[in-house]
Design a protein around this motif. Structure first.
Motif, short mmCIF file in Angstrom:
data_model
loop_
_atom_site.label_atom_id
_atom_site.label_comp_id
_atom_site.label_asym_id
_atom_site.label_seq_id
_atom_site.Cartn_x
_atom_site.Cartn_y
_atom_site.Cartn_z
N ASN A 131 0.82 -1.20 0.00
CA ASN A 131 0.00 0.00 0.00
C ASN A 131 0.86 1.26 0.00
O ASN A 131 0.66 2.14 0.81
CB ASN A 131 -0.94 -0.03 1.22
N CYS A 132 1.85 1.32 -0.90
CA CYS A 132 2.73 2.48 -0.93
C CYS A 132 2.87 3.03 -2.34
O CYS A 132 2.34 2.45 -3.29
CB CYS A 132 4.09 2.14 -0.33
N MET A 133 3.55 4.15 -2.44
CA MET A 133 3.70 4.81 -3.74
C MET A 133 5.08 4.59 -4.34
O MET A 133 5.42 5.21 -5.34
CB MET A 133 3.44 6.31 -3.61
N GLY A 134 5.91 3.77 -3.67
CA GLY A 134 7.19 3.44 -4.29
C GLY A 134 8.39 4.10 -3.64
O GLY A 134 8.30 4.75 -2.60
N VAL A 135 9.54 3.91 -4.29
CA VAL A 135 10.81 4.43 -3.78
C VAL A 135 11.55 5.13 -4.90
O VAL A 135 11.28 4.87 -6.08
CB VAL A 135 11.69 3.31 -3.19
N LEU A 136 12.49 5.98 -4.50
CA LEU A 136 13.21 6.75 -5.51
C LEU A 136 14.62 7.01 -5.02
O LEU A 136 14.83 7.27 -3.82
CB LEU A 136 12.43 8.06 -5.68
N ASN A 137 15.59 6.89 -5.92
CA ASN A 137 16.95 7.27 -5.60
C ASN A 137 17.46 8.15 -6.74
O ASN A 137 17.70 7.68 -7.85
CB ASN A 137 17.84 6.03 -5.44
N ALA A 138 17.60 9.45 -6.45
CA ALA A 138 17.90 10.41 -7.51
C ALA A 138 19.39 10.53 -7.81
O ALA A 138 19.78 11.21 -8.75
CB ALA A 138 17.35 11.79 -7.14
N ASP A 139 20.20 9.83 -7.03
CA ASP A 139 21.64 9.83 -7.30
C ASP A 139 21.88 9.37 -8.74
O ASP A 139 21.38 8.31 -9.14
CB ASP A 139 22.30 8.85 -6.30
N PRO A 140 22.65 10.15 -9.53
CA PRO A 140 22.88 9.79 -10.92
C PRO A 140 23.41 8.36 -11.09
O PRO A 140 23.21 7.74 -12.12
CB PRO A 140 23.92 10.82 -11.39
N ALA A 141 24.06 7.83 -10.07
CA ALA A 141 24.57 6.46 -10.15
C ALA A 141 23.41 5.46 -10.25
O ALA A 141 23.59 4.34 -10.71
CB ALA A 141 25.42 6.14 -8.93
N PHE A 142 22.20 5.87 -9.82
CA PHE A 142 21.03 4.98 -9.89
C PHE A 142 19.93 5.58 -10.75
O PHE A 142 19.34 4.92 -11.57
CB PHE A 142 20.51 4.68 -8.48
N SER A 143 19.68 6.87 -10.51
CA SER A 143 18.64 7.57 -11.25
C SER A 143 17.36 6.73 -11.32
O SER A 143 16.77 6.55 -12.37
CB SER A 143 19.17 7.90 -12.65
N MET A 144 16.97 6.24 -10.15
CA MET A 144 15.86 5.30 -10.09
C MET A 144 14.59 6.00 -9.60
O MET A 144 14.50 6.40 -8.45
CB MET A 144 16.22 4.16 -9.13
N ASN A 145 13.64 6.14 -10.50
CA ASN A 145 12.34 6.67 -10.08
C ASN A 145 11.34 5.53 -10.14
O ASN A 145 10.70 5.29 -11.15
CB ASN A 145 11.90 7.83 -10.96
N CYS A 146 11.24 4.83 -9.03
CA CYS A 146 10.37 3.67 -8.97
C CYS A 146 9.08 4.07 -8.26
O CYS A 146 8.71 3.50 -7.25
CB CYS A 146 11.12 2.57 -8.21
N THR A 147 8.47 5.14 -8.76
CA THR A 147 7.20 5.62 -8.21
C THR A 147 6.30 5.91 -9.40
O THR A 147 6.75 5.83 -10.54
CB THR A 147 7.36 6.95 -7.44
N PHE A 148 5.06 6.26 -9.11
CA PHE A 148 4.24 6.71 -10.23
C PHE A 148 4.00 8.21 -10.14
O PHE A 148 2.99 8.73 -10.56
CB PHE A 148 2.94 5.92 -10.35
N ALA A 149 5.01 8.91 -9.56
CA ALA A 149 4.95 10.37 -9.51
C ALA A 149 5.10 10.94 -10.91
O ALA A 149 5.75 10.34 -11.76
CB ALA A 149 6.06 10.89 -8.62
#
Ligand code: ADP
Ligand code: MG
Length: 701
Positions: A131-149
Motif C-alpha cells: 500500500n505504498c507509492m514506491g521508492v526513488l533514488n535520484a543519485d545519478p549512479a542509480f537515477s531510479m524513479n520507482c514511483t508513479f509520480a
C-alpha cells in the motif's frame, strides 16, 4: 552494503504487473524507470504481454534468467502472496509492494499482510509497503524513479520518508520549485517490515544523505526512534512533520499531570529529546529543508538583516527575535565602511535598509560588509522589486557576497512575482534558499541555529541513581494487595523518599486528639491535612491547614477540618490526618509522571501549587531522563525566570530539582504499575528542594 540497499540501490529491477494500459500504476512505474534513466536493467513481468514500453516482458519472474535485486509488485491484491513467494524463489532480495488491500482494509486484508510478512521474513527479504507509492533514488549512479509520480525531483542531499504516499509524491513535485535536492524518497505504506526507524538506520551512514525529512502519522517504536534519532541528529538534521494525535492518559482528570498532558505532549517530548526539529506543517518542513540543503549552521544567534524596503525588514527582525535570534547592532567599523556608499535616507544599522534606490552593487557591498562583521554570524537578505531592477541581478549580487563567507548562512527573501523565477534560480544554483516572506526565512534560520545548539551540547555521562527499589516495591505491593488504585498521602511521600527524593517529616494521626499528640512529637510549625481515598485535591474541600503552632491548635483545627470536609465533601470517608512539618518560603513547583500507551512513562515539570492547571506552564520528557533533559525541563517552561529568581530573589537549586525529576522518571521506568504520579508542590529553595504532597495512581489490579 547496508540492509536496505536491495531496495534503495538495486542493481536490477523487475516490475511485476508492468502494464501496457496507459494510466495504470503498472504502466507509469515502468515508464518512470525508463524515462528517468534508471542505470540498471529493468524487466517487466506480465503474463499477457510480450513487451511493455518496448521492453521484452517475461511471463513470470521465474521465467527470467537474469538475477533481480528488487521486485516491484503492482499486481491485484489476490496475487501478491503468490508473486512474493515467486520472488523469494528467484532470489529477489528486496520488494516494493505497491498493491493495496492489506491491513488498511482490516479483516482479510490484515491476514493477507501477516502472510506476506511471513514470506518476506522467512526468505530474508526486505519489503517496503504494501500500500505504498514506491521508492526513488535520484543519485545519478542509480537515477531510479520507482514511483508513479509525475516528475523526477532534482538530485541533492535530502532524504524523505513519508507515511502518506500521496502526500509524499506531491511533496516531490514541489521540490524543484523550492530548490530542495532529493537524494532518496520512500513511501512507507503500511510498514509491516521496513519502518521509519529502519530508514533512519539506512541513512545514518549514507554520505549522500545530509538531512532527513519525515512525514509521520504514528511511531511504531518510539523508544527505538528516540535512541536512533538522538544519535543521528548529532551528525545530520532530522525534520519531522507529525500529524494525528496521540492521546496521553485517558484517566486525565485524576491528577494534575494527567490533566496537563495534552494529546501531543508525548510527541513533542520525544522529538525535542531526540534533537529532531518539528515542523508544524508541510510548508514549514519545506522552509526548513530549503535552509538545511546547503547552508552552514550559524555559529551564534546574532544575525543581520539587509533590505531595500523598511516594512519587510522590520517584519524579519520581529520574527527573528520571536524565534530567539538576535538582530544585533553592527560594529562601528561596518557602519563607517558603508555609510559613505549609500544615500542619506538609507538606514545603516541592523536591519540595514538601503531604500528603494538600492542597486545590485549595493546588495553585494552591504551584504559582504555585514558578513565581514565579527558581530554577525548569519544574514537574511530581502529584496522587494522596485521599478527597473531585476531579481536576477540582485540574486547574483547576494550569491557573490555570500560566496565570500562560506561559514555564515545566508537566506534570501525575494518578494513580488516579477522576475521571481530568475531570482530564485540564481539563488538555488548557489544553494541559497529563497523565501517569499521574511517570517519563513526567520523560522528556517532559527531551525539552523537550534540544530547547531543541539549538536554543541555535550553528551553527558550519567552517574547512576541510588534508589531503594525494595522499599518502593513493598509500598506499592501493599496497596495492590488491598486492591487499591491509589496510594494514600503517607505512602506516596514514603515512595518518593524511597527513591531518594527529599521530603519533610510526615506522619499519620487517626483523630483530632492523636493529631495534637503527633504534632507535639514532630515539632512546630505544623501542617494538618485530611486523609481520604475519596478526596483528590485536599485544599479544595478545606482539607489543608498550614502554620499551626501548638498541639492544642492542631487538635482544634483537626476537629474543625472534620466538620468542614463533611460539609463540603459529604460522600468522602475520612480515614485520619497527615501531620507534617511545615517548611516555608520555597517556590512551588510540580513534578509528575504519566504513561502514554505507546511512548511509555513521561516526566512532567512545571510551576506548581494549587493553580497549576490554570497556569498550564508545564513541559514533558520521555523517561528515563538524564541531567541534560532534566535541565531542559527546568529551563523549558515559560515561567523558568521565576526559578532563576526575579526581583532580587536568588535562583532556586536547579541541581536538586533536576535530580528529583530524574528520580521520578526512574520510578516510572522501574514500576509500570504506576500510571500517574504528582508531586505537588515540590518546594524549591536556593539550596535544595522538598516534596510535601504527592498523589500516586496505580493500574487497576
Ligand atoms: P492538595 O494538593 O491536596 O490540596 P497539599 O498538601 O498540596 O494538598 O497542600 C496544599 C498547599 O498547602 C500546598 O500547595 C502548599 O502551598 C501548602 N503546603 C502543604 N504542605 C506544606 C508543608 N509541609 N509546608 C509548607 N506548605 C505546605
Ligand atoms: Mg498538592
Amino acid at each position: 552494503m547496508t540492509i536496505l540497499d536491495s531496495v534503495l540501490k538495486p542493481a536490477s529491477i523487475a516490475v511485476i504487473g508492468a502494464s501496457r494500459t496507459p494510466n495504470t500504476i503498472g504502466h507509469q512505474i515502468m515508464a518512470n524507470l525508463l524515462r528517468y534513466g534508471y542505470t540498471g536493467p529493468v524487466y517487466p513481468v506480465n503474463p499477457k504481454a510480450s513487451s511493455v514500453h518496448s521492453v521484452r516482458a517475461a511471463p513470470s519472474i521465474r521465467a527470467l534468467s537474469e538475477p533481480v535485486d528488487l521486485g516491484v509488485i503492482v499486481v491485484p491484491k489476490e496475487q501478491v502472496l503468490e508473486v512474493a513467494a515467486e520472488c523469494a524463489e528467484a532470489k529477489v532480495r528486496g520488494l516494493v509492494v505497491i498493491s493495496a488491500g492489506f491491513r488498511e482494509i482490516g479483516g482479510a486484508g490484515a491476514e493477507r499482510e501477516r502472510r506476506l510478512l511471513d514470506i518476506v521474513r522467512s526468505n530474508r527479504m526486505r519489503m517496503v509497503g504494501p500500500n505504498c507509492m514506491g521508492v526513488l533514488n535520484a543519485d545519478p549512479a542509480f537515477s531510479m524513479n520507482c514511483t508513479f509520480a509525475p516528475t523526477m525531483p532534482p538530485f541533492g542531499h535530502v532524504a524523505f520518508v513519508s507515511q502518506s504516499g500521496a502526500l509524499g509524491v506531491s511533496v516531490l513535485d514541489y521540490t524543484k520549485e523550492y530548490g530542495i535536492g532529493i537524494a532518496q524518497f520512500v513511501s512507507m505504506g503500511n510498514k509491516p517490515d521496513v519502518s521509519g526507524n529502519d530508514l533512519l538506520l539506512q541513512w545514518e551512514h549514507d554520505e549522500a544523505v545530509r538531512a532527513i525529512l519525515m512525514y509521520v502519522e504514528n511511531f511504531g517504536n518510539p523508544q527505538r526512534f528516540l535512541e536512533i534519532a538522538s544519535r543521528i541528529t548529532r551528525r545530520k538534521p532530522i525534520i519531522v512533520v507529525k500529524s494525528g494525535r496521540s492521546r496521553v492518559g485517558a484517566r486525565a482528570a485524576a491528577s494534575h499531570t494527567g490533566a496537563l498532558a495534552a494529546s501531543d505532549a508525548a510527541v513533542d517530548a520525544l522529538l525535542t529529546q531526540a534533537g529532531v526539529l518539528r515542523a508544524d506543517s508541510i510548508e514549514e518542513l519545506f522552509d526548513m529543508a530549503m535552509a538545511f540543503g546547503a547552508q552552514p549552521l550559524p555559529r551564534s544567534r546574532r544575525t543581520a538583516v539587509l533590505t531595500n524596503s523598511g516594512g519587510p525588514g522590520i517584519l524579519a527582525a520581529d520574527a527573528l527575535d520571536r524565534h530567539g535570534l538576535e538582530v544585533t547592532e553592527l560594529d562601528a567599523a561596518t557602519v563607517s565602511r558603508l555609510r559613505p556608499l549609500f544615500p542619506e535616507e538609507a538606514s545603516i544599522r541592523n536591519p540595514l535598509d538601503m531604500i528603494a534606490s538600492a542597486t545590485p552593487e549595493g546588495y553585494r557591498t552591504a551584504l559582504d560588509a555585514m558578513l565581514d562583521d565579527p558581530k554577525v554570524d548569519s544574514a537574511v537578505a530581502i529584496f522587494v522589486p522596485p521599478l527597473g531592477l531585476s531579481q536576477g541581478a540582485v540574486a547574483e549580487a547576494i550569491v557573490a557576497a555570500a560566496a565570500k563567507h562560506p561559514t555564515k548562512p545566508v537566506l534570501g527573501v525575494l518578494m513580488g512575482r516579477e522576475g521571481l523565477p530568475q531570482g530564485k534560480a540564481e539563488l538555488h544554483r548557489a544553494g541559497i534558499p529563497a523565501y517569499i516572506f521574511p517570517e519563513s526565512a526567520a523560522r528556517a534560520l532559527a531551525a539552523l541555529r537550534r540544530h547547531r545548539e543541539w549538536q554543541a551540547q555535550p553528551v553527558a555521562t550519567e552517574a547512576p541513581l541510588t534508589v531503594d527499589r525494595e522499599a518502593a516495591r513493598t509500598i506499592l505491593g501493599a496497596a495492590r494487595a488491598e486492591g487499591r488504585a491509589r496510594l494514600d498521602e503517607i505512602e506516596s511521600i514514603h515512595l518518593l523518599a524511597a527513591y531518594g527524593i527529599p521530603t519533610t517529616c510526615t506522619r499519620f494521626a487517626t483523630d483530632p486528639n492523636d493529631a495534637g499528640q503527633v504534632a507535639g512529637e514532630i515539632g512546630f510549625p505544623i501542617v494538618l491535612k485530611v486523609v481520604s481515598q475519596d478526596i483528590v485535591h485536599k485544599s479544595d474541600v478545606g482539607g489543608v491547614r498550614v502554620g499551626l503552632a501548638t498541639p492544642m491548635e492542631v487538635q482544634i483545627a483537626a476537629a474543625q477540618m472534620l466538620d468542614d470536609v463533611r460539609r463540603r465533601a459529604p460522600d468522602a470517608s475520612v480515614r485520619g490526618f497527615v501531620i507534617q512539618r511545615m517548611i516555608s518560603g520555597g517556590r512551588e513547583t510540580i513534578a509528575g509522571l504519566t504513561r502514554d500507551p505507546a511512548f511509555g512513562p513521561l516526566v512532567m515539570f512545571g510551576l506548581g501549587g494549587v493553580y497549576v492547571e490554570a497556569i498550564g506552564d508545564v513541559a514533558f520528557r520521555v523517561a528515563p531522563i538524564g541531567t541534560l533533559e532534566a535541565r531542559d525541563l527546568l529551563t523549558g517552561i515559560r515561567g523558568s525566570a521565576i526559578l532563576r529568581g526575579i526581583r532580587g530573589a536568588p535562583p532556586v537549586d536547579f541541581g536538586a530539582l533536576g535530580d528529583i525529576l530524574r528520580r521520578i522518571g526512574q520510578l516510572g521506568v522501574d514500576f509500570p504499575e504506576i500510571v500517574e504520579l504528582d508531586a505537588n508542590p515540590i518546594l524549591a529553595f536556593p539550596d535544595g528542594a522538598r516534596a510535601v504532597d504527592a498523589r500516586v495512581l496505580l493500574r487497576q489490579p
